[in-house]
Scaffold this motif. Structure first.
Motif, short mmCIF file in Angstrom:
data_model
loop_
_atom_site.label_atom_id
_atom_site.label_comp_id
_atom_site.label_asym_id
_atom_site.label_seq_id
_atom_site.Cartn_x
_atom_site.Cartn_y
_atom_site.Cartn_z
N LEU A 92 41.60 51.53 -5.80
CA LEU A 92 40.38 52.06 -5.19
C LEU A 92 39.88 50.98 -4.24
CD1 LEU A 92 38.01 54.02 -4.91
CD2 LEU A 92 37.05 53.02 -6.99
N VAL A 93 39.73 51.32 -2.97
CA VAL A 93 39.34 50.34 -1.96
C VAL A 93 37.82 50.26 -1.83
CG1 VAL A 93 39.51 49.72 0.49
CG2 VAL A 93 41.49 50.69 -0.70
N GLU A 107 16.61 51.48 -8.05
CA GLU A 107 17.74 51.17 -8.94
C GLU A 107 19.03 51.90 -8.53
OE1 GLU A 107 17.46 48.83 -11.09
OE2 GLU A 107 15.29 48.62 -11.17
N GLN A 108 19.22 52.18 -7.25
CA GLN A 108 20.41 52.88 -6.79
C GLN A 108 21.70 52.20 -7.27
OE1 GLN A 108 17.77 52.16 -4.82
NE2 GLN A 108 16.99 54.17 -4.27
N PRO A 109 21.80 50.86 -7.20
CA PRO A 109 23.04 50.22 -7.67
C PRO A 109 23.34 50.51 -9.15
CG PRO A 109 21.82 48.71 -6.30
CD PRO A 109 20.90 49.89 -6.55
N LYS A 110 22.32 50.57 -9.97
CA LYS A 110 22.54 50.86 -11.39
C LYS A 110 23.03 52.28 -11.59
CE LYS A 110 19.31 47.49 -13.27
NZ LYS A 110 18.08 47.29 -14.05
N ASN A 113 26.64 52.39 -10.53
CA ASN A 113 27.47 51.69 -11.53
C ASN A 113 28.12 52.66 -12.50
OD1 ASN A 113 27.16 49.08 -10.62
ND2 ASN A 113 25.59 48.54 -12.11
N GLY A 114 27.52 53.83 -12.71
CA GLY A 114 28.13 54.82 -13.59
C GLY A 114 29.53 55.18 -13.11
N ALA A 115 29.70 55.32 -11.80
CA ALA A 115 31.02 55.61 -11.22
C ALA A 115 31.88 54.35 -11.16
CB ALA A 115 30.86 56.21 -9.83
N ARG A 128 38.56 47.95 -9.14
CA ARG A 128 37.49 47.13 -8.55
C ARG A 128 37.49 47.38 -7.05
NH1 ARG A 128 35.39 44.44 -12.49
NH2 ARG A 128 36.66 43.75 -14.23
N HIS A 129 36.31 47.54 -6.47
CA HIS A 129 36.22 48.04 -5.11
C HIS A 129 35.01 47.49 -4.38
CE1 HIS A 129 34.05 50.56 -7.98
NE2 HIS A 129 33.15 50.70 -7.03
N ALA A 130 35.05 47.59 -3.05
CA ALA A 130 33.86 47.35 -2.23
C ALA A 130 32.96 48.57 -2.38
CB ALA A 130 34.26 47.15 -0.77
N ARG A 131 31.64 48.39 -2.16
CA ARG A 131 30.75 49.52 -2.44
C ARG A 131 29.43 49.39 -1.72
NH1 ARG A 131 28.11 50.31 -8.29
NH2 ARG A 131 26.39 49.23 -7.29
N SER A 132 28.85 50.55 -1.42
CA SER A 132 27.47 50.66 -0.98
C SER A 132 26.78 51.65 -1.90
CB SER A 132 27.38 51.17 0.46
OG SER A 132 28.03 50.30 1.35
N ALA A 133 25.51 51.41 -2.17
CA ALA A 133 24.70 52.32 -2.99
C ALA A 133 23.36 52.46 -2.29
CB ALA A 133 24.51 51.77 -4.40
#
Length: 154
Positions: A92-93, A107-110, A113-115, A128-133
């Protein structure tokens, strides 16, 4: 990786849904080279769409559970993109998560985090991946979470 993802799903008492059909004029995924770009998957559980605003109607824990349903749909789309062979998924990139949020919710990052946590649980380091929330004032059909992803395939 097919065996390990599928074994982990079984171990967790989870299963992949059927790959959801697009709700508008787009395709569920596009492969460009060795990358599969999966369109946004909305929060949808066994009882239907998971709707509501985080910080107004839903708690962080409920939002994280909604994000987990998005992760399962992302994997279902990736499985469809690889002809049903999850072993073709190298990693997963990136994920981009949108959270239907009330004006004071931070708390968008939290929530996302579920996904993220589920992907790591299912795929190990390859999850493990790069991410935006990010927050959204609203999402399609009032859903609480939408997540898109990019997978590397072989």
């Amino acid at each position: 990786m097919t065996h390990s993802i599928e074994a982990k799903l079984t171990e967790l008492g989870l299963s992949l849904p059927s790959a959801p059909a697009p709700a508008a004029n787009y395709v569920p995924f596009v492969q460009a080279g060795n990358l599969v770009h999966v369109s946004g998957q909305i929060s949808n559980g066994p009882d239907g769409l998971i709707t509501g605003k985080l910080g107004v109607d839903l708690t962080v824990e409920q939002g994280a559970a909604a994000a987990r349903t998005c992760a399962l749909s992302l994997l279902a789309q990736a499985k469809a993109a690889t002809g049903g062979d999850l072993s073709k998924i190298k990693r997963l990139v990136k994920m981009v998560g949108f959270v239907n949020s009330g004006p004071d919710f931070i708390e968008q990052p939290k929530v996302i985090n579920g996904a993220s946590d589920l992907m790591v649980e299912l795929m190990g380091d390859a999850g493990r991946h790069a991410r935006s929330a990010v927050s959204a004032a609203s999402l399609p059909m009032g859903v609480s979470v939408e997540i898109e992803a990019i997978f590397e395939v072989v």
